[in-house]
Scaffold this active site. Sequence first.
Site, PDB file in Angstrom:
ATOM      1  N   GLU A   1       5.035   2.056  -0.285  1.00  0.00           N
ATOM      2  CA  GLU A   1       3.795   2.769   0.010  1.00  0.00           C
ATOM      3  C   GLU A   1       3.526   2.958   1.499  1.00  0.00           C
ATOM      4  OE1 GLU A   1       0.543   1.002  -2.156  1.00  0.00           O
ATOM      5  OE2 GLU A   1       1.421   1.521  -4.081  1.00  0.00           O
TER       6      GLU A   1
ATOM      7  N   GLU B   1       5.442   0.570  -9.711  1.00  0.00           N
ATOM      8  CA  GLU B   1       4.198  -0.184  -9.910  1.00  0.00           C
ATOM      9  C   GLU B   1       3.275   0.603 -10.822  1.00  0.00           C
ATOM     10  OE1 GLU B   1       1.925  -1.444  -6.475  1.00  0.00           O
ATOM     11  OE2 GLU B   1       3.746  -2.082  -5.423  1.00  0.00           O
TER      12      GLU B   1
HETATM   13  C1  GBH Z   1      -0.406  -1.222  -4.435  1.00  0.00           C
HETATM   14  O1  GBH Z   1      -1.292  -0.592  -3.603  1.00  0.00           O
HETATM   15  C2  GBH Z   1       0.374  -2.215  -3.638  1.00  0.00           C
HETATM   16  O2  GBH Z   1       1.722  -1.830  -3.499  1.00  0.00           O
HETATM   17  C3  GBH Z   1       0.276  -3.609  -4.163  1.00  0.00           C
HETATM   18  O3  GBH Z   1       0.713  -4.497  -3.187  1.00  0.00           O
HETATM   19  C4  GBH Z   1      -1.145  -3.873  -4.607  1.00  0.00           C
HETATM   20  O4  GBH Z   1      -1.371  -5.203  -4.923  1.00  0.00           O
HETATM   21  C5  GBH Z   1      -1.395  -3.013  -5.798  1.00  0.00           C
HETATM   22  O5  GBH Z   1      -1.091  -1.666  -5.543  1.00  0.00           O
HETATM   23  C6  GBH Z   1      -2.818  -3.084  -6.348  1.00  0.00           C
HETATM   24  O6  GBH Z   1      -3.730  -2.648  -5.398  1.00  0.00           O
HETATM   25  O7  GBH Z   1      -8.933   5.934  -2.814  1.00  0.00           O
HETATM   26  O8  GBH Z   1      -7.592   7.490  -1.714  1.00  0.00           O
HETATM   27  O9  GBH Z   1      -7.207   5.136  -1.389  1.00  0.00           O
HETATM   28  C7  GBH Z   1      -2.066   0.404  -4.220  1.00  0.00           C
HETATM   29  C8  GBH Z   1      -2.901   1.103  -3.198  1.00  0.00           C
HETATM   30  C9  GBH Z   1      -4.580   2.016  -4.607  1.00  0.00           C
HETATM   31  C10 GBH Z   1      -3.876   3.164  -2.630  1.00  0.00           C
HETATM   32  C11 GBH Z   1      -5.298   3.216  -5.061  1.00  0.00           C
HETATM   33  C12 GBH Z   1      -4.598   4.355  -3.121  1.00  0.00           C
HETATM   34  C13 GBH Z   1      -6.530   5.064  -4.458  1.00  0.00           C
HETATM   35  C14 GBH Z   1      -6.540   6.287  -3.652  1.00  0.00           C
HETATM   36  N1  GBH Z   1      -3.483   2.319  -3.729  1.00  0.00           N
HETATM   37  N2  GBH Z   1      -5.731   3.975  -3.938  1.00  0.00           N
HETATM   38  S1  GBH Z   1      -7.630   6.203  -2.314  1.00  0.00           S
END
Ligand code: GBH
Length: 476
Positions: free
Chosen positions: A172, A379
């Site tokens: 990511e 994931e």
């Molecule tokens: C992942 O991140 C990670 O790889 C992991 O380490 C983590 O524990 C897991 O997911 C759970 O969080 O509102 O525009 O930001 C996920 C991160 C979550 C980023 C959802 C984007 C929504 C879009 N993502 N998020 S925004």
Amino acid sequence: ATTLDGPAAGTFPDGFMFGAATAAYQVEGAAREDGRGPSIWDTFSHTPGKVAGGDTGDVACDHYHRLEADLDLMAQLGLDSYRFSIAWPRIQPTGRGEVNQAGLDFYRRLADGLRQRGIRPLATLYHWDLPQSLQDAGGWGVRETAHAFADYAGIVGGALGDRIDAWTTLNEPWCSAFLGHGSGVHAPGVTDAVTALRAAHHLNLGHGLALQALRGSVPSGAEYSVSLNLHVVHPDRPDVAEDLDAVRRIDALGNRIFTGPMFAGAYPEDLLSDTAPLTDWSFVHDGDLADIHQPLETIGINYYSTSRVRQWDGTGQNNHSTGHNLSSASPWPGADSVQFLPQPAPHTAMGWNIEPSGLYELIMRMHRENPDKSLLITENGSAFDDTVTTADGQRRVHDPERTDYLRRHLEVVLQTIAEGADVRGYYAWSLLDNFEWAYGYSKRFGLVHVDYDTLERTPKDSGLWYAQVARARSLA
Ligand code: GBH
């Protein structure tokens, strides 16, 4: 037309991998042991106010000391594959030079323990724990970090390539660049739009240089991937041009800023023009795009939920993003005109909407745009407020919402395979409840519950269900 309704009958193809994922800082603990250097997440989590509850990864799930028991747990869950990340500061405590043998030994024991149990290791080189010394020298904001990353990749590939044949460069990079340097809710906690864009480019460069280093150090036949949290963005008003343009902007900044250079060798023109008021992108040097655009077997898709956007009318609060309202700074440089709207229920404990059709869209898009690449769901998962109950001395976690989440997303995977997508595996996030970044230990994503006082592990009902699916290779 396709339908997502009804039970998707059918069986997963031979060789399809049921897996689970973790990341080093989220599970390992042992933050100051065996020569591990500090990372930006040690610094960030130890800075008051940055992580909920003042939580840190100092101990986390203590996986570093409980490796054998956790390997047995994975075997008990019937995993075909385990996705973990390698902590760069265990391998190179200052991010450069001198190699820490004890760090390599840990991952060698992990890989061997997996293989002995018939579980295929999938190693991610970078899941956000940059050595602090490199941050002190500018971090992902400077291109030297990309070169240091390639050196590290070569070291790890040379040391572990005889026992690991599936490698992911970055997890990511959007989060590293834009949550780390835009909204600042992740380490290193910078809030500067141009630094965020520079970081995105240097992460892209690091990806490409690391791939070259891995191919030079790992025996041939290994498979390489990158894991992207691609954003599924819908317009609030599908017939309004401004809302469609908001979608386009977020797609450029969230998705094509990585898929463009990595898979097609160019930054999208619209991204460059949208961000022209901020930067001329002169940090992209001659030759960088060729270095980034390397052959790649597999795209790793991390998927949780969808977003809905519209043009901001300038009144009220612009939420910047759906899932990360912990900061008033935006993770979307140059997109102040875009407003993220709340999504309808159901939501997980993160406040993220549950929408399996978003995974369908994403898989089919990546399949369509990259017909030569295979796909892995690296994931997918959900946080809920799980509690342990004890009856007749039996500990149990009853989490039907998580089972339902997993089942519905796995149905989508089956459907995309039936429609021709080359999806080779699915990794539940996460094997264990763990350190959920800015949320600390307050959010539980595990198939297995962790009691943070005793560190006892208890497979949740969803984990037991997942084990059954992995065994039956079908959702029927
Ligand atoms: C992942 O991140 C990670 O790889 C992991 O380490 C983590 O524990 C897991 O997911 C759970 O969080 O509102 O525009 O930001 C996920 C991160 C979550 C980023 C959802 C984007 C929504 C879009 N993502 N998020 S925004």
